[in-house]
Design a protein around this motif. Structure first.
Motif, PDB file in Angstrom:
ATOM      1  N   GLU A 287      40.195  38.440  41.896  1.00 54.59           N
ATOM      2  CA  GLU A 287      40.057  39.747  41.267  1.00 54.59           C
ATOM      3  C   GLU A 287      40.972  40.751  41.961  1.00 54.59           C
ATOM      4  O   GLU A 287      40.580  41.347  42.996  1.00 54.59           O
TER       5      GLU A 287
ATOM      6  N   GLY B  46      39.203  41.124  36.279  1.00 54.82           N
ATOM      7  CA  GLY B  46      39.929  42.397  36.312  1.00 54.82           C
ATOM      8  C   GLY B  46      40.380  42.760  34.917  1.00 54.82           C
ATOM      9  O   GLY B  46      41.371  42.229  34.426  1.00 54.82           O
TER      10      GLY B  46
ATOM     11  N   LEU C 276      35.542  36.379  35.435  1.00 51.47           N
ATOM     12  CA  LEU C 276      34.463  37.249  35.921  1.00 51.47           C
ATOM     13  C   LEU C 276      34.692  38.584  35.233  1.00 51.47           C
ATOM     14  O   LEU C 276      35.753  39.198  35.384  1.00 51.47           O
ATOM     15  N   VAL C 277      33.711  39.001  34.451  1.00 51.07           N
ATOM     16  CA  VAL C 277      33.892  40.125  33.540  1.00 51.07           C
ATOM     17  C   VAL C 277      32.950  41.255  33.935  1.00 51.07           C
ATOM     18  O   VAL C 277      31.739  41.055  34.036  1.00 51.07           O
TER      19      VAL C 277
ATOM     20  N   ILE D 262      40.559  45.986  38.524  1.00 52.97           N
ATOM     21  CA  ILE D 262      39.128  46.093  38.211  1.00 52.97           C
ATOM     22  C   ILE D 262      38.812  47.454  37.605  1.00 52.97           C
ATOM     23  O   ILE D 262      39.038  48.494  38.238  1.00 52.97           O
TER      24      ILE D 262
HETATM   25  C1  PEP Z   1      34.451  43.122  38.191  1.00 56.75           C
HETATM   26  O1  PEP Z   1      34.015  44.149  38.692  1.00 56.75           O
HETATM   27  O2  PEP Z   1      34.141  42.023  38.670  1.00 56.75           O
HETATM   28  C2  PEP Z   1      35.350  43.239  37.054  1.00 56.75           C
HETATM   29  C3  PEP Z   1      36.109  42.231  36.776  1.00 56.75           C
HETATM   30  O3  PEP Z   1      35.323  44.439  36.374  1.00 56.75           O
HETATM   31  P1  PEP Z   1      36.110  44.794  35.023  1.00 56.75           P
HETATM   32  O4  PEP Z   1      36.046  43.584  34.115  1.00 56.75           O
HETATM   33  O5  PEP Z   1      35.399  45.955  34.463  1.00 56.75           O
HETATM   34  O6  PEP Z   1      37.527  45.073  35.414  1.00 56.75           O
END
Ligand code: PEP
Length: 251
Positions: A168, A212, A232-233, A173
């Motif tokens: 990430e 991210g 990872l979302v 992010i």
């Molecule tokens: C996160 O915080 O793990 C993340 C990936 O956030 P976002 O998808 O909002 O960028």
């Protein structure tokens, strides 16, 4: 040639979600059957027990996880939650070393390593996050930072069954910005090489997630890159339709 692993789409709700948010989880649960990926939702600790009860009752394939844990199993640590407590509440995985924890709580690689060890002690899967800041990328240090974080954050005893690594980049992010595909490919290939070097065959099968600013409109192109075994979302995992659309982008 990168091994094809079953993708994992993990949602990190961060410090978002009250009881009514379980309705959104219900929609995710109802739609999970069509996804050709494993789905994991990490709500705030306050919702884990109710979320896992809902997932269990539906017989769904949506797993529930925690976002952090203390390294100790119990004790005088006011406000903290142990991996054993998360397991007791129904979690099957725990995110450790998220950049927001590293930044907001000063978590070092050694702390992250102790937390990953605690996750395994409780019999859960550790999702260990690594990633460089904008300044580190601009300084050509992305690989060095990720390599150092991996070496410092992963305890010995890692396997494809107990570990997931999430790359990430901190600057991606919640910003709407993502690395280019070749940049993602480069770091994921580097992480895979490091894992294989230390874990041999198991390292080839540990899932590496990209995180991210993943959203429905960019998920398919990111998820098809070699050694990207899921996502990872953050923000997009709060809305069932977005989360399910990302999961549906796995082929
Ligand atoms: C996160 O915080 O793990 C993340 C990936 O956030 P976002 O998808 O909002 O960028």
């Amino acid at each position: 040639m990168a091994e094809k692993l079953r993708p994992l789409i993990a949602g990190n709700w961060k410090m978002n979600g009250l009881t009514p948010s379980l309705m959104e989880l219900g929609v995710m649960i109802a739609g999970a059957g069509i996804a050709s990926a494993d789905l994991l939702v990490c709500p705030p600790a306050t919702l884990i027990a109710a979320a896992s009860a809902a997932a269990r009752a539906s017989g769904t394939r949506v797993a529930i996880g925690g976002q952090d844990c203390h390294a100790s199993p119990s004790g005088a640590h006011t406000g903290d939650v142990s991996a054993e407590m998360l397991k007791d509440a129904g979690a099957s995985a725990v995110i450790v070393g998220h950049s927001e924890r590293r930044a907001d709580h000063g978590e070092t690689d050694a702390v992250v390593q102790a937390k990953a060890q605690a996750v395994w002690r409780a019999g859960l899967i550790a999702i260990v996050c690594v990633g460089e800041t904008q300044a580190e990328r601009d300084g050509g240090k992305a690989r060095d930072v990720v390599g150092r974080q991996l070496a410092g954050s992963l305890p010995s005893g890692a396997s494809a069954a107990n570990l997931v690594v999430a790359y990430e980049p901190v600057w991606a992010i919640g910003t709407g910005r993502t690395p280019t595909n070749p940049e993602i490919e480069e770091i994921h290939g580097f992480i895979r090489a490091q894992l294989v070097k230390t874990l041999k065959d198991q390292g080839a099968r540990v899932r590496i997630l990209y995180g991210g600013s993943v959203k429905p409109s960019n998920a398919a192109e990111i998820l098809k890159l070699p050694d990207v075994n899921g996502a990872l979302v953050g923000g997009a995992s709060l809305k069932a339709s977005d989360f399910l659309a990302i999961a549906a982008a796995c082929s």
